[in-house]
Motif scaffolding. Structure first.
Motif, PDB file in Angstrom:
ATOM      1  N   ALA A   1       0.930  -1.409   0.452  1.00 47.57           N
ATOM      2  CA  ALA A   1      -0.142   0.103   0.249  1.00 47.57           C
ATOM      3  C   ALA A   1       1.074   1.292   0.229  1.00 47.57           C
ATOM      4  CB  ALA A   1      -0.864   0.585   1.476  1.00 47.57           C
ATOM      5  N   ALA A   2       2.353   1.366   0.800  1.00 50.25           N
ATOM      6  CA  ALA A   2       2.660   1.705   0.915  1.00 50.25           C
ATOM      7  C   ALA A   2       3.430   2.627  -0.784  1.00 50.25           C
ATOM      8  CB  ALA A   2       3.527   1.979   2.048  1.00 50.25           C
ATOM      9  N   LEU A   3       3.816   1.337  -1.225  1.00 50.33           N
ATOM     10  CA  LEU A   3       4.738   1.841  -2.579  1.00 50.33           C
ATOM     11  C   LEU A   3       3.295   2.293  -3.614  1.00 50.33           C
ATOM     12  CD1 LEU A   3       6.341  -1.837  -2.300  1.00 50.33           C
ATOM     13  CD2 LEU A   3       7.299   0.842  -2.679  1.00 50.33           C
ATOM     14  N   ARG A   4       2.383   1.677  -3.890  1.00 48.45           N
ATOM     15  CA  ARG A   4       1.257   2.235  -4.392  1.00 48.45           C
ATOM     16  C   ARG A   4       0.461   4.020  -4.461  1.00 48.45           C
ATOM     17  NH1 ARG A   4      -1.033  -2.806  -3.445  1.00 48.45           N
ATOM     18  NH2 ARG A   4      -2.381  -2.562  -1.818  1.00 48.45           N
ATOM     19  N   LEU A   5       0.722   4.319  -3.243  1.00 46.16           N
ATOM     20  CA  LEU A   5       0.734   5.776  -2.577  1.00 46.16           C
ATOM     21  C   LEU A   5       1.636   6.620  -2.928  1.00 46.16           C
ATOM     22  CD1 LEU A   5      -1.067   7.523  -0.919  1.00 46.16           C
ATOM     23  CD2 LEU A   5      -0.054   6.934   1.354  1.00 46.16           C
ATOM     24  N   GLN A   6       2.649   5.756  -2.575  1.00 46.51           N
ATOM     25  CA  GLN A   6       3.992   6.421  -3.160  1.00 46.51           C
ATOM     26  C   GLN A   6       4.309   6.755  -4.683  1.00 46.51           C
ATOM     27  OE1 GLN A   6       6.753   5.723  -5.390  1.00 46.51           O
ATOM     28  NE2 GLN A   6       8.370   7.232  -4.733  1.00 46.51           N
ATOM     29  N   ALA A   7       3.497   5.923  -5.566  1.00 49.12           N
ATOM     30  CA  ALA A   7       3.238   6.180  -7.242  1.00 49.12           C
ATOM     31  C   ALA A   7       2.339   7.116  -7.114  1.00 49.12           C
ATOM     32  CB  ALA A   7       2.825   4.735  -7.276  1.00 49.12           C
ATOM     33  N   GLN A   8       1.247   6.970  -6.398  1.00 48.83           N
ATOM     34  CA  GLN A   8      -0.176   7.955  -6.631  1.00 48.83           C
ATOM     35  C   GLN A   8       0.029   9.222  -6.413  1.00 48.83           C
ATOM     36  OE1 GLN A   8      -2.676   6.777  -4.237  1.00 48.83           O
ATOM     37  NE2 GLN A   8      -2.811   4.738  -5.778  1.00 48.83           N
ATOM     38  N   THR A   9       1.772   9.816  -5.455  1.00 49.00           N
ATOM     39  CA  THR A   9       1.980  11.443  -4.778  1.00 49.00           C
ATOM     40  C   THR A   9       3.105  12.104  -5.320  1.00 49.00           C
ATOM     41  OG1 THR A   9       3.007  10.249  -2.647  1.00 49.00           O
ATOM     42  CG2 THR A   9       0.464  10.730  -3.000  1.00 49.00           C
ATOM     43  N   HIS A  10       3.598  11.298  -6.318  1.00 43.78           N
ATOM     44  CA  HIS A  10       5.211  11.574  -6.130  1.00 43.78           C
ATOM     45  C   HIS A  10       5.074  11.501  -8.667  1.00 43.78           C
ATOM     46  CE1 HIS A  10       6.719  12.338  -2.789  1.00 43.78           C
ATOM     47  NE2 HIS A  10       6.221  10.985  -1.987  1.00 43.78           N
ATOM     48  N   ASP A  11       5.743  12.482  -8.581  1.00 42.87           N
ATOM     49  CA  ASP A  11       6.382  12.574  -9.618  1.00 42.87           C
ATOM     50  C   ASP A  11       6.948  11.747 -10.190  1.00 42.87           C
ATOM     51  OD1 ASP A  11       4.689  14.423 -10.187  1.00 42.87           O
ATOM     52  OD2 ASP A  11       6.317  15.773 -10.477  1.00 42.87           O
ATOM     53  N   VAL A  12       7.112  10.786 -11.978  1.00 43.09           N
ATOM     54  CA  VAL A  12       7.281  10.081 -12.551  1.00 43.09           C
ATOM     55  C   VAL A  12       8.644  10.920 -13.051  1.00 43.09           C
ATOM     56  CG1 VAL A  12       7.832   9.507 -14.820  1.00 43.09           C
ATOM     57  CG2 VAL A  12       5.350   8.889 -13.492  1.00 43.09           C
ATOM     58  N   VAL A  13      10.115  10.397 -12.520  1.00 40.64           N
ATOM     59  CA  VAL A  13      11.262  11.977 -12.749  1.00 40.64           C
ATOM     60  C   VAL A  13      11.866  10.597 -14.105  1.00 40.64           C
ATOM     61  CG1 VAL A  13      11.829  12.209 -10.991  1.00 40.64           C
ATOM     62  CG2 VAL A  13      12.766   9.840 -11.519  1.00 40.64           C
ATOM     63  N   THR A  14      11.721  10.124 -14.737  1.00 44.38           N
ATOM     64  CA  THR A  14      12.127   8.870 -16.301  1.00 44.38           C
ATOM     65  C   THR A  14      11.553   7.903 -16.844  1.00 44.38           C
ATOM     66  OG1 THR A  14      14.478   9.329 -14.915  1.00 44.38           O
ATOM     67  CG2 THR A  14      14.525   7.736 -16.647  1.00 44.38           C
ATOM     68  N   ILE A  15      11.158   8.521 -17.529  1.00 44.50           N
ATOM     69  CA  ILE A  15      10.377   6.524 -18.290  1.00 44.50           C
ATOM     70  C   ILE A  15      11.585   6.313 -19.777  1.00 44.50           C
ATOM     71  CG2 ILE A  15       8.883   6.657 -19.996  1.00 44.50           C
ATOM     72  CD1 ILE A  15       7.514   9.191 -19.075  1.00 44.50           C
ATOM     73  N   VAL A  16      11.615   4.709 -19.352  1.00 45.89           N
ATOM     74  CA  VAL A  16      12.445   3.835 -20.108  1.00 45.89           C
ATOM     75  C   VAL A  16      11.599   2.782 -20.744  1.00 45.89           C
ATOM     76  CG1 VAL A  16      14.173   2.660 -20.218  1.00 45.89           C
ATOM     77  CG2 VAL A  16      14.101   4.066 -18.420  1.00 45.89           C
ATOM     78  N   GLU A  17      11.539   2.657 -22.012  1.00 43.54           N
ATOM     79  CA  GLU A  17      11.323   1.963 -23.044  1.00 43.54           C
ATOM     80  C   GLU A  17      11.815   0.787 -23.664  1.00 43.54           C
ATOM     81  OE1 GLU A  17       8.150   2.369 -24.619  1.00 43.54           O
ATOM     82  OE2 GLU A  17       8.241   4.406 -23.891  1.00 43.54           O
ATOM     83  N   THR A  18      11.147  -0.242 -23.318  1.00 47.35           N
ATOM     84  CA  THR A  18      12.029  -1.408 -23.038  1.00 47.35           C
ATOM     85  C   THR A  18      10.981  -2.250 -23.749  1.00 47.35           C
ATOM     86  OG1 THR A  18       9.850  -3.001 -20.893  1.00 47.35           O
ATOM     87  CG2 THR A  18      12.150  -1.523 -21.046  1.00 47.35           C
ATOM     88  N   ALA A  19      11.251  -3.842 -23.891  1.00 51.00           N
ATOM     89  CA  ALA A  19      10.828  -4.411 -25.319  1.00 51.00           C
ATOM     90  C   ALA A  19       9.069  -4.743 -25.019  1.00 51.00           C
ATOM     91  CB  ALA A  19      10.951  -5.569 -25.767  1.00 51.00           C
ATOM     92  N   HIS A  20       9.061  -4.727 -23.344  1.00 52.70           N
ATOM     93  CA  HIS A  20       7.598  -5.285 -22.923  1.00 52.70           C
ATOM     94  C   HIS A  20       7.307  -3.689 -22.397  1.00 52.70           C
ATOM     95  CE1 HIS A  20       9.377  -9.154 -22.691  1.00 52.70           C
ATOM     96  NE2 HIS A  20      10.200  -8.541 -21.813  1.00 52.70           N
ATOM     97  N   GLY A  21       6.724  -2.944 -22.743  1.00 49.64           N
ATOM     98  CA  GLY A  21       6.448  -1.681 -21.895  1.00 49.64           C
ATOM     99  C   GLY A  21       6.801  -0.628 -21.991  1.00 49.64           C
ATOM    100  N   PRO A  22       6.487   0.605 -21.799  1.00 48.66           N
ATOM    101  CA  PRO A  22       7.784   1.410 -20.982  1.00 48.66           C
ATOM    102  C   PRO A  22       7.556   1.451 -19.338  1.00 48.66           C
ATOM    103  CG  PRO A  22       5.165   2.518 -21.272  1.00 48.66           C
ATOM    104  CD  PRO A  22       4.954   0.885 -22.132  1.00 48.66           C
TER     105      PRO A  22
END
Length: 112
Positions: A50-71
């Motif tokens: 739950a803490a990991l999900r909350l962290q992802a919901q409340t902070h900005d993305v700093v990097t996006i890396v394209e992979t063969a399976h998706g971003p």
């Protein structure tokens, strides 16, 4: 930018209990020492999920890396911990091709 569809973020039990909080996993034991130090436990693995999900919901993305399976999205920010010291961590999420929800990949400590 925030993690797309962060409210639907999925964290598998095995990623928490068998990796991030496992003191016997060769790849995860250092991460386990970190997270256990802040009051998380295998018995209550859902608290860390739950803490990991909350962290992802409340902070900005700093990097996006394209992979063969998706971003893959890297999110830096504090995480709410049972002992309330709330360290800064990076979480990594992936939206697999053909899906629209983020899947948890890993997390690790970050310096301020």
């Amino acid at each position: 930018m925030r993690l797309p569809n962060a409210q639907q973020a999925h964290v598998e039990r095995e990623k928490i209990s068998g990796y991030l909080l496992s003191t016997t996993n060769p790849r995860g034991r250092r991460k386990a020492a970190f997270f256990l130090r802040f009051g998380f436990s295998i018995e209550r693995w859902q608290v860390l999920a739950a803490a990991l999900r909350l962290q992802a919901q409340t902070h900005d993305v700093v990097t996006i890396v394209e992979t063969a399976h998706g971003p893959r999205y890297h999110v830096d920010g504090t995480i709410e911990t049972p002992d309330r010291r709330n360290p800064r961590v990076r979480t990594v999420w992936q939206i697999d091709r053909g899906t629209d929800y983020p899947r948890f990949i890993t997390a690790f400590p970050r310096k301020r």
